[in-house]
Structure formats: structure tokens, C-alpha cells
Design a protein around this motif. Structure first.
Motif, mmCIF file in Angstrom:
data_model
loop_
_atom_site.group_PDB
_atom_site.id
_atom_site.type_symbol
_atom_site.label_atom_id
_atom_site.label_comp_id
_atom_site.label_asym_id
_atom_site.label_seq_id
_atom_site.Cartn_x
_atom_site.Cartn_y
_atom_site.Cartn_z
ATOM 1 N N GLU A 13 11.800 4.032 1.014
ATOM 2 C CA GLU A 13 11.636 4.783 -0.345
ATOM 3 C C GLU A 13 12.101 4.553 -1.822
ATOM 4 O O GLU A 13 11.122 4.950 -2.592
ATOM 5 N N ASN A 14 12.104 3.114 -1.455
ATOM 6 C CA ASN A 14 12.983 2.752 -3.166
ATOM 7 C C ASN A 14 11.299 2.400 -3.123
ATOM 8 O O ASN A 14 11.003 1.459 -3.992
ATOM 9 N N GLN A 15 10.312 1.023 -2.090
ATOM 10 C CA GLN A 15 9.164 0.923 -2.371
ATOM 11 C C GLN A 15 8.005 1.838 -3.008
ATOM 12 O O GLN A 15 7.484 1.355 -3.683
ATOM 13 N N ILE A 16 8.671 2.845 -1.956
ATOM 14 C CA ILE A 16 7.324 4.170 -2.414
ATOM 15 C C ILE A 16 8.124 4.736 -3.926
ATOM 16 O O ILE A 16 6.808 4.721 -5.064
ATOM 17 N N ILE A 17 8.843 4.177 -4.910
ATOM 18 C CA ILE A 17 8.841 4.389 -6.455
ATOM 19 C C ILE A 17 8.549 3.396 -7.037
ATOM 20 O O ILE A 17 8.121 3.388 -7.712
ATOM 21 N N ALA A 18 8.444 2.309 -6.210
ATOM 22 C CA ALA A 18 8.103 0.733 -7.417
ATOM 23 C C ALA A 18 6.470 1.195 -7.340
ATOM 24 O O ALA A 18 6.142 0.470 -8.108
ATOM 25 N N LEU A 19 5.651 1.181 -5.859
ATOM 26 C CA LEU A 19 4.505 1.812 -6.532
ATOM 27 C C LEU A 19 4.075 2.885 -6.772
ATOM 28 O O LEU A 19 2.347 3.283 -6.829
ATOM 29 N N GLY A 20 4.881 3.490 -7.670
ATOM 30 C CA GLY A 20 4.323 4.511 -8.341
ATOM 31 C C GLY A 20 4.653 5.883 -8.153
ATOM 32 O O GLY A 20 3.751 6.764 -7.796
ATOM 33 N N GLY A 21 4.967 6.070 -6.278
ATOM 34 C CA GLY A 21 5.061 6.640 -5.503
ATOM 35 C C GLY A 21 6.086 8.691 -5.955
ATOM 36 O O GLY A 21 6.904 8.090 -6.959
ATOM 37 N N ALA A 22 6.063 9.079 -5.279
ATOM 38 C CA ALA A 22 7.190 10.020 -5.486
ATOM 39 C C ALA A 22 8.602 10.198 -5.498
ATOM 40 O O ALA A 22 8.226 9.466 -4.569
ATOM 41 N N ASN A 23 8.839 10.038 -5.747
ATOM 42 C CA ASN A 23 10.457 10.021 -6.003
ATOM 43 C C ASN A 23 10.916 11.123 -4.738
ATOM 44 O O ASN A 23 12.017 11.934 -5.098
ATOM 45 N N TYR A 24 11.863 10.524 -3.191
ATOM 46 C CA TYR A 24 12.452 10.973 -2.258
ATOM 47 C C TYR A 24 13.661 11.071 -2.201
ATOM 48 O O TYR A 24 14.944 11.731 -1.651
ATOM 49 N N ARG A 25 14.169 10.595 -4.002
ATOM 50 C CA ARG A 25 15.686 10.208 -3.566
ATOM 51 C C ARG A 25 16.403 10.440 -4.113
ATOM 52 O O ARG A 25 17.118 11.206 -5.133
ATOM 53 N N SER A 62 1.002 -1.024 0.236
ATOM 54 C CA SER A 62 0.220 0.128 0.069
ATOM 55 C C SER A 62 0.586 1.520 -0.605
ATOM 56 O O SER A 62 1.729 1.147 0.782
ATOM 57 N N LEU A 63 0.279 2.359 -0.619
ATOM 58 C CA LEU A 63 1.167 3.456 -1.172
ATOM 59 C C LEU A 63 1.083 4.371 -0.127
ATOM 60 O O LEU A 63 2.119 4.925 0.778
ATOM 61 N N ARG A 64 -0.239 4.384 0.958
ATOM 62 C CA ARG A 64 -0.884 5.303 2.059
ATOM 63 C C ARG A 64 0.046 4.679 2.955
ATOM 64 O O ARG A 64 0.646 5.576 3.822
ATOM 65 N N GLU A 65 1.033 3.113 2.887
ATOM 66 C CA GLU A 65 1.159 2.932 4.371
ATOM 67 C C GLU A 65 2.050 2.928 4.354
ATOM 68 O O GLU A 65 2.805 3.041 5.557
ATOM 69 N N CYS A 66 3.189 3.149 3.015
ATOM 70 C CA CYS A 66 4.544 2.900 2.990
ATOM 71 C C CYS A 66 5.404 4.490 3.026
ATOM 72 O O CYS A 66 6.072 4.900 4.426
ATOM 73 N N GLU A 67 3.954 5.518 2.894
ATOM 74 C CA GLU A 67 4.087 6.901 2.778
ATOM 75 C C GLU A 67 3.538 7.629 4.934
ATOM 76 O O GLU A 67 4.611 7.735 5.320
ATOM 77 N N ARG A 68 3.321 6.241 4.902
ATOM 78 C CA ARG A 68 3.259 6.488 6.875
ATOM 79 C C ARG A 68 4.089 6.329 7.685
ATOM 80 O O ARG A 68 4.677 6.744 8.490
ATOM 81 N N TRP A 69 4.873 4.979 7.093
ATOM 82 C CA TRP A 69 6.263 4.190 7.977
ATOM 83 C C TRP A 69 7.371 5.361 7.035
ATOM 84 O O TRP A 69 8.205 5.111 8.428
#
Length: 334
Positions: free
Chosen positions: A91-103, A41-48
Motif C-alpha cells: 500500500e505504501n508503494q501504491i501511494i508512492a506510485l501515485g495510486g489510491a490511498n488504501y491506508r 508498475s502501479l497495475r502490478e502493485c494492485e495485483r499483488w
């Protein structure tokens, strides 16, 4: 006795929950997964990731405490590096799920354009930079950079030099060429005089000039000019026949048996020449074969001749026969 539902609604329980959430502890069912790839879940990844950032902020503030011992500072610094590594995984998992690139961070550079040390790998924060051994590490890096900057400043004055620095403009005015020519002529006269004295030759004779290459001898021939006359083919054949006759005379003088074999080889070659069409290359090869066969008694001129290659029609015939034979074996058997 109060039930669990009533305990959950108490003020003390709610305070403990808020405090645990602020400290990043949470309940057993609401703990952060150990592997970021297990969260889909992208939302959960952002939360963690946000929770890790809050923990990092608390740890960085804690490491500035002057009351901590060196061992505690090392432990806190290790925890910060672990959180940084875990944050990178999320951050890598967020990118894999199509989220923002924080790196999308840019490397920290100093005034000379070099990357600041300590921005990659294991990092030191706060009081950890003053620990025994770490301070010497940073000082050694700084000293190495200073030495490198000094060497660069020393060699920088030799860069971006013009052609005059490398001596490419020395021959422009012609003075150097004239000086070299005079020195060459003087050395030529001295060496010529030494040779005359060594050989006891008279020294009154004039010294010849230095033999220099003329432009006429070095210039290539014009492409559109008349080509040099080619010798006729008959002259070549006559010269080859004369050579063979001379070889025959020498062989007859050496041994009569060899002379007989030579005459026999010549007669065989002449008989076969009636069948094979004569040409300049074939005559030359046969002449050499006859001459060689006179010295090699166990070989005939035919053995010394190059092999005859099959023609195009013969090759096509052989290939057609093989193809027919393969078809017959395929359909009718052997």
C-alpha cells in the motif's frame, strides 16, 4: 512423447495452473516480489495487493478451524501478521506510485472514545485469542480499563465546578470579612493585654486600635501635581566641600604626612580643573578621587579618575588611518 507445448495445452495442466493461481502460488516467473519497492508498475502493485488480500481471507478462515492444535494456530496467526505487514508495504508503494490511498483507515474506538486494544502492532485472530497466555493478556487489559474508568468516574464529580466550590464567593455578602475583623480585634486585645502583664504595666490604660494602613498613605502621588522642590546644586557642592574639609581636618590630626599628601592632591586637582571644563559629575568624581588618594599614598587622583573615552572624531580618525595603512600595504607592500 508429447512436447512441452502440447503438455501446456492439456486439461490437467490448465487445472493445475488455475489451482496454483487461486492458492497464490503461481509459476516461478510469476511469483510475488519479496520487496514492494522493486515493483515500479502501479497495475502490478494492485495485483499483488489483491493476491495478499485473498491469502489473508483464506488464513483467517483457516484459523477458525477447531481441529487445529495450539501450535498450528500460533503459526497461522504469525502468517496472518506477516501478510498484514506485507500488505502495508504494498500500500505504501501504491501511494508512492501515485495510486489510491488504501491506508485511510480510522482507528477503532469503543463507547468511551478509547482505542480498542489489539488494533496496532501484533494482532490475534480467531482461536488465537483463546490461546494460553493471550486470554490473560486481554483480561488484564480489560481489568486495567475498568479500574481507569472507575477512577475517572470518581474524580468526574469534582470537575466542572463553579466558583462557589473553590470559595471565591465567600466574601461577596461581607459576613466573612466582618467575622475576620472581629476575630482580629479580639486577638489584638488579648496579645496587648499579655504584653502589659509581661512588662508589669498598668492594665487600666485604654488599648489602642489596630494600626491599619490608610488610603492616604497608600495612594500614589498625582502625576500632574507639583513636584517636590529639588535642592540646589550649589548646596550639594558646599556639602561635599564641607565633607572634604572635615576629612582633611581628621587627616591632619591623624598624621602630618598624610595631610601634606592631601593638600598636594587638592592642588593637583585644582590645576587640572582649569584645563577640564567643570561639571557637577566631574567635580564629584574628582572630590572622591582626592579623598581616596589621601589614604592611598601610592596612587594619585589621576589614577583613581575614570578613563577618558575618545570622541567620535578621534575614533573616525583612527579608523581612517588604519584603512589607509591597509590600502598602502595591499598595493605597495610593507
Amino acid at each position: 512423447m508429447a512436447r512441452n507445448e502440447e503438455k501446456a495445452q492439456s486439461m490437467l495442466y490448465r487445472f493445475r495452473e488455475a489451482q496454483a493461481a487461486e492458492l497464490g502460488l503461481g509459476t516461478r516467473a510469476d511469483r510475488r516480489p519479496k520487496m514492494a519497492s522493486a515493483c515500479k508498475s502501479l497495475r502490478e502493485c494492485e495485483r499483488w495487493r489483491g493476491e495478499i488480500l485473498r491469502e489473508l481471507s483464506r488464513k483467517v478462515s483457516k484459523i477458525q478451524d477447531a481441529g487445529l492444535t495450539d501450535y498450528e494456530v500460533r503459526d497461522v496467526n504469525d502468517d496472518i501478521n506477516k501478510l498484514m505487514r506485507e500488505k502495508r508495504h504494498w500500500e505504501n508503494q501504491i501511494i508512492a506510485l501515485g495510486g489510491a490511498n488504501y491506508r485511510r483507515n480510522v482507528a477503532m474506538l469503543d463507547d468511551d472514545g478509547k482505542e480498542v486494544p489489539g488494533t496496532k502492532g501484533y494482532k490475534y485472530f480467531g482461536r488465537a485469542k483463546d490461546l494460553p497466555g493471550v486470554r490473560e493478556l486481554f483480561q488484564s487489559k480489560k481489568q486495567e480499563e475498568e479500574e481507569e474508568n472507575q477512577a475517572l468516574a470518581f474524580y468526574k464529580k469534582f470537575t466542572n465546578q463553579g466558583p462557589a466550590y473553590f470559595g471565591d464567593l465567600d466574601e461577596v455578602d461581607g459576613k466573612l470579612l466582618e467575622y475576620e475583623r472581629q476575630a482580629e480585634e479580639e486577638e489584638w486585645r488579648d496579645e496587648y493585654t499579655n504584653v502589659r502583664e509581661t512588662l508589669n504595666l498598668p492594665l487600666d490604660d485604654p488599648i489602642p486600635p489596630i494600626p491599619r494602613g490608610s488610603s492616604a498613605s497608600s495612594s500614589p502621588l498625582p502625576s500632574n501635581g507639583p513636584s517636590p522642590p529639588q535642592p540646589p546644586v550649589n548646596a550639594k557642592r558646599k556639602a561635599q566641600e564641607e565633607d572634604v574639609e572635615m576629612d582633611t581636618v581628621n587627616v591632619e590630626a591623624a598624621a602630618p604626612d598624610q595631610a601634606k599628601r592631601l593638600r598636594k592632591a587638592e592642588s593637583d586637582g585644582a590645576a587640572k580643573a582649569d584645563v577640564i571644563p567643570s561639571s557637577g559629575g566631574a567635580d564629584s568624581m574628582r572630590t572622591h578621587a582626592n579623598a581616596a588618594a589621601a589614604y592611598l599614598g601610592f596612587l594619585s587622583p589621576e589614577d583613581l579618575m575614570p578613563p577618558t573615552l575618545p570622541t567620535r572624531e578621534e575614533m573616525e580618525g583612527v579608523l581612517l588611518a588604519l584603512r589607509k595603512q591597509a590600502l598602502v600595504e595591499e598595493y605597495f607592500g610593507e
